[in-house]
Design an enzyme around this catalytic site. Structure first.
Site, PDB file in Angstrom:
ATOM      1  NE  ARG A 159     -21.137   2.367 -14.305  1.00  0.00           N
ATOM      2  CZ  ARG A 159     -20.635   3.112 -15.838  1.00  0.00           C
ATOM      3  NH1 ARG A 159     -21.081   2.863 -16.407  1.00  0.00           N
ATOM      4  NH2 ARG A 159     -19.671   3.525 -15.174  1.00  0.00           N
TER       5      ARG A 159
ATOM      6  CD  GLN B  69     -36.349   8.831 -23.258  1.00  0.00           C
ATOM      7  OE1 GLN B  69     -35.060   9.024 -22.392  1.00  0.00           O
ATOM      8  NE2 GLN B  69     -35.790   8.451 -24.028  1.00  0.00           N
TER       9      GLN B  69
ATOM     10  CG  ASP C 251     -25.090  11.687 -17.244  1.00  0.00           C
ATOM     11  OD1 ASP C 251     -25.389  13.230 -17.850  1.00  0.00           O
ATOM     12  OD2 ASP C 251     -24.755  10.735 -17.618  1.00  0.00           O
TER      13      ASP C 251
ATOM     14  CD  GLU D  83     -22.727   7.099 -30.518  1.00  0.00           C
ATOM     15  OE1 GLU D  83     -22.362   7.083 -28.762  1.00  0.00           O
ATOM     16  OE2 GLU D  83     -22.572   8.368 -30.224  1.00  0.00           O
TER      17      GLU D  83
ATOM     18  CG  ASN E  71     -20.585  13.496 -29.295  1.00  0.00           C
ATOM     19  OD1 ASN E  71     -21.310  14.707 -28.984  1.00  0.00           O
ATOM     20  ND2 ASN E  71     -21.906  12.922 -29.447  1.00  0.00           N
TER      21      ASN E  71
ATOM     22  NE  ARG F 133     -26.126  24.539  14.144  1.00  0.00           N
ATOM     23  CZ  ARG F 133     -27.434  24.180  15.112  1.00  0.00           C
ATOM     24  NH1 ARG F 133     -28.562  23.133  13.776  1.00  0.00           N
ATOM     25  NH2 ARG F 133     -27.671  24.250  15.853  1.00  0.00           N
TER      26      ARG F 133
ATOM     27  CE  LYS G 191     -31.038  27.197  16.058  1.00  0.00           C
ATOM     28  NZ  LYS G 191     -32.191  27.220  16.810  1.00  0.00           N
TER      29      LYS G 191
ATOM     30  CB  ALA H 263     -15.570  30.937  28.549  1.00  0.00           C
TER      31      ALA H 263
HETATM   32  C1  UD1 Z   1     -23.672   9.987 -25.351  1.00  0.00           C
HETATM   33  C2  UD1 Z   1     -23.109  10.224 -26.523  1.00  0.00           C
HETATM   34  C3  UD1 Z   1     -21.920   9.663 -27.466  1.00  0.00           C
HETATM   35  C4  UD1 Z   1     -21.167  10.659 -26.625  1.00  0.00           C
HETATM   36  C5  UD1 Z   1     -21.187  10.235 -25.247  1.00  0.00           C
HETATM   37  C6  UD1 Z   1     -20.168  11.744 -24.131  1.00  0.00           C
HETATM   38  C7  UD1 Z   1     -25.695   9.340 -28.227  1.00  0.00           C
HETATM   39  C8  UD1 Z   1     -25.806   8.525 -29.143  1.00  0.00           C
HETATM   40  N1  UD1 Z   1     -24.296   9.238 -28.054  1.00  0.00           N
HETATM   41  O1  UD1 Z   1     -23.360   8.373 -25.260  1.00  0.00           O
HETATM   42  O2  UD1 Z   1     -21.211  10.328 -29.007  1.00  0.00           O
HETATM   43  O3  UD1 Z   1     -19.389  10.250 -27.303  1.00  0.00           O
HETATM   44  O4  UD1 Z   1     -22.903  10.911 -24.661  1.00  0.00           O
HETATM   45  O5  UD1 Z   1     -20.507  11.404 -23.331  1.00  0.00           O
HETATM   46  O6  UD1 Z   1     -25.642  10.470 -27.502  1.00  0.00           O
HETATM   47  N2  UD1 Z   1     -30.656  10.144 -21.835  1.00  0.00           N
HETATM   48  C9  UD1 Z   1     -32.261   9.994 -21.813  1.00  0.00           C
HETATM   49  N3  UD1 Z   1     -33.113   9.263 -22.684  1.00  0.00           N
HETATM   50  C10 UD1 Z   1     -32.327   8.282 -23.821  1.00  0.00           C
HETATM   51  C11 UD1 Z   1     -31.106   7.723 -23.943  1.00  0.00           C
HETATM   52  C12 UD1 Z   1     -30.158   8.672 -22.619  1.00  0.00           C
HETATM   53  O7  UD1 Z   1     -32.528  10.914 -20.903  1.00  0.00           O
HETATM   54  O8  UD1 Z   1     -32.950   7.585 -24.175  1.00  0.00           O
HETATM   55  C13 UD1 Z   1     -29.318  10.957 -21.228  1.00  0.00           C
HETATM   56  C14 UD1 Z   1     -28.898  10.206 -19.850  1.00  0.00           C
HETATM   57  O9  UD1 Z   1     -29.608  10.655 -19.149  1.00  0.00           O
HETATM   58  C15 UD1 Z   1     -27.831  11.234 -20.359  1.00  0.00           C
HETATM   59  C16 UD1 Z   1     -27.618  11.927 -21.461  1.00  0.00           C
HETATM   60  O10 UD1 Z   1     -28.867  11.591 -22.386  1.00  0.00           O
HETATM   61  O11 UD1 Z   1     -28.010  12.894 -19.300  1.00  0.00           O
HETATM   62  C17 UD1 Z   1     -26.502  10.597 -22.539  1.00  0.00           C
HETATM   63  O12 UD1 Z   1     -27.542   9.635 -22.499  1.00  0.00           O
HETATM   64  P1  UD1 Z   1     -26.059   8.367 -22.130  1.00  0.00           P
HETATM   65  O13 UD1 Z   1     -26.627   6.880 -22.173  1.00  0.00           O
HETATM   66  O14 UD1 Z   1     -25.205   8.673 -21.411  1.00  0.00           O
HETATM   67  O15 UD1 Z   1     -25.254   8.539 -23.470  1.00  0.00           O
HETATM   68  P2  UD1 Z   1     -23.885   7.457 -23.827  1.00  0.00           P
HETATM   69  O16 UD1 Z   1     -24.067   6.251 -23.977  1.00  0.00           O
HETATM   70  O17 UD1 Z   1     -22.772   8.229 -22.752  1.00  0.00           O
HETATM   71 MG    MG Z   2     -23.488   9.137 -20.509  1.00  0.00          MG
END
Ligand code: UD1
Ligand code: MG
Length: 457
Positions: free
Chosen positions: A25, A85, A114, A164, A179, A325, A343, A372
């Site tokens: 996104r 991963q 993030d 969730e 959460n 700078r 610079k 100047a």
């Molecule tokens: C997650 C939480 C949710 C919470 C929310 C807050 C879980 C299942 N849910 O949901 O309860 O309210 O954050 O913002 O944890 N990521 C990976 N690998 C994966 C999946 C995710 O590295 O396989 C990382 C993502 O890059 C991100 C973080 O984990 O930095 C959270 O993943 P995201 O998919 O954003 O979870 P949410 O659905 O937001």
């Molecule tokens: Mg998220």
């Protein structure tokens, strides 16, 4: 009691930062966690927070093959381990990609790459219940708009589970305690809880928050640690990136103000994560402090300036409309006025360049005056060369100093000179056409021109 008195032998802390999100996104070629806030990547902010919270070991779980992410990790938190991963099967699955870090029995904090506004202070609060016996601590906030978040389900004051959005009943969706996603797990329980998490849910993902229900089922204590919604906000698109930037700017401005700097119109001043403003610094409206800026006490930055990699020593002044700078340094009381660019230039104490000047790769001695329109011609199209201006020298307006060149201490350069050779100490250099004056010449010239015109007609 200090933490060490309450817990004489605290377990070490391992931080696992999840950063494997594709961030589609964002509509960007850059991985989401490398987008910047206040001059530092989101991942850099999170790594700084976990380091400041005392993590002895750091693991980052990232999408495989991202050299740019690996370079950023090495720059921001050297010595961190990076785990790929390969398949994105959920937050618990991501944590287990760093399983090699979980064997030592350290306490574990899981942070998200993030969620960049999280502070070291909050991570320390999140970890604190572990020292009092909690197996799991979750970070949670109250929200008027909880849709999309996992909900923290409680029986009275005791937490029961995190559900969730996709799996929640209509009644559970009415819960407003959300959460934040970040979690702390006690060393003795972390691996056992994480490996038991299944994927029997609407998304078919391994959910990290399921560690809560598992711990509760085992009769282990689970703590909920409150956090402000703003600090817990995640970034998924550029709108949220802008909202996070605004929040971080507000935080940085407030820090600068509480540290003794006056920002006349704070909402128009943009700071970087590493900007240092000393006591009694005055910043007028519309100033951008890019990275690497340090301003010592009682300096003034007038309106509409842009600074990057700059050091101002006490009492120096810049602007309005100045650009500094590339390692520019103003020593005590030196001043740079309007439409001046510096610079990689150093001005000695009390030196001045008040108007319309470019000083690049230059050294200007104490109390020298640069008139100047002076330009250091530092680039020959291939290489950069240095200009040196001695203490107390006077550079007349509209001079071009063709580098490499040196103007001795106390020397004068006449206005409009193009200086291509060194000027000795105390000398005058004039390098321009000599002025000729012809009295009465103008009237004769005009008469001749008029006569020529009437002959033609
Ligand atoms: C997650 C939480 C949710 C919470 C929310 C807050 C879980 C299942 N849910 O949901 O309860 O309210 O954050 O913002 O944890 N990521 C990976 N690998 C994966 C999946 C995710 O590295 O396989 C990382 C993502 O890059 C991100 C973080 O984990 O930095 C959270 O993943 P995201 O998919 O954003 O979870 P949410 O659905 O937001
Ligand atoms: Mg998220």
């Amino acid at each position: 009691m200090t933490p060490s008195e309450s817990n004489p032998c605290p377990r070490a802390l391992t931080a696992i930062v999840l950063a494997a999100g594709k961030g589609t996104r964002m509509r960007s070629d850059l991985p989401k966690v490398l987008h910047r806030l206040a001059g530092r990547s989101m991942l850099g902010h999170v790594l700084a927070a976990v380091q400041a919270a005392g993590a002895a070991r750091i693991a980052v779980v990232a999408e495989p093959g991202r050299d740019d992410v690996a370079r950023e990790i090495a720059a921001q938190a050297p010595g961190s381990a990076v785990f790929p991963q390969v398949e994105r099967l959920g937050t618990a699955h991501a944590v287990l990609a760093a399983r090699a870090m979980l064997g030592a029995g350290d306490d574990v904090i899981v942070a998200f790459g993030d969620t960049p506004l999280i502070t070291a202070e909050t991570l320390t609060r999140l970890r604190a219940p572990l020292a009092e016996g909690a197996a799991v601590a979750v970070l949670a906030f109250e929200s008027a708009h909880p849709t999309g978040y996992g909900r923290v389900l409680t029986d009275g004051t005791r937490v029961r589970a995190i559900r969730e959005e996709k799996d929640a009943s209509p009644e559970e969706r009415r819960v407003t305690l959300c959460n934040a996603g970040l979690m702390a797990l006690a060393g003795p329980h972390a691996l056992a809880l994480l490996t038991r998490i299944g994927n029997d849910n609407a998304a078919g993902e391994y959910y990290l928050p399921d560690a809560v229900a598992l711990a509760v089922g085992d009769g282990l204590p689970v703590a909920v640690v409150p956090v402000a919604e703003e600090e817990a906000q995640g970034v998924n698109d550029r709108v949220q990136l802008g909202v996070a930037e605004a929040a971080i700017q507000a935080r940085l401005r407030r820090g600068a103000q509480l540290g003794g700097a006056t920002l006349i119109a704070p909402e128009t001043v943009f700071l970087s994560h590493d900007t240092i403003l000393g006591r009694d610094v005055l910043v007028e409206p519309h100033v951008v402090f890019d990275t690497g800026v340090r301003i010592d006490e009682a300096c003034v930055v007038h309106a509409f300036c842009h600074l990057k990699d700059v050091r101002l020593e006490a009492g120096a002044g810049v602007g309005p409309f100045a650009r500094l700078r590339g390692g520019a340094v103003l020593e005590a009381g030196a001043t740079i006025g309007n439409f001046v660019e510096l610079k990689n230039a150093r001005l000695g104490p009390g030196a001045k360049a008040a108007h319309l000047t470019y000083l690049g790769d230059a050294e200007v001695g104490a109390a020298a005056n640069v008139g100047a329109g002076t330009i250091t011609c530092n680039y020959d199209g291939v290489s950069k060369h240095r200009t040196s201006i001695g203490a107390g020298a006077f550079i007349g307006s509209n001079s071009a100093l063709v580098a490499p060149v040196s103007i001795g201490a106390g020397a004068f350069v006449a206005s409009g000179s193009v200086i291509t050779e060194d000027v000795p100490e105390g000398a005058l250099a004039v390098a321009r056409g000599r002025q000729a004056v012809k009295p009465g010449w103008a009237a004769g010239k005009r008469a001749a021109l008029r006569a020529a015109r009437s002959e033609k007609s």
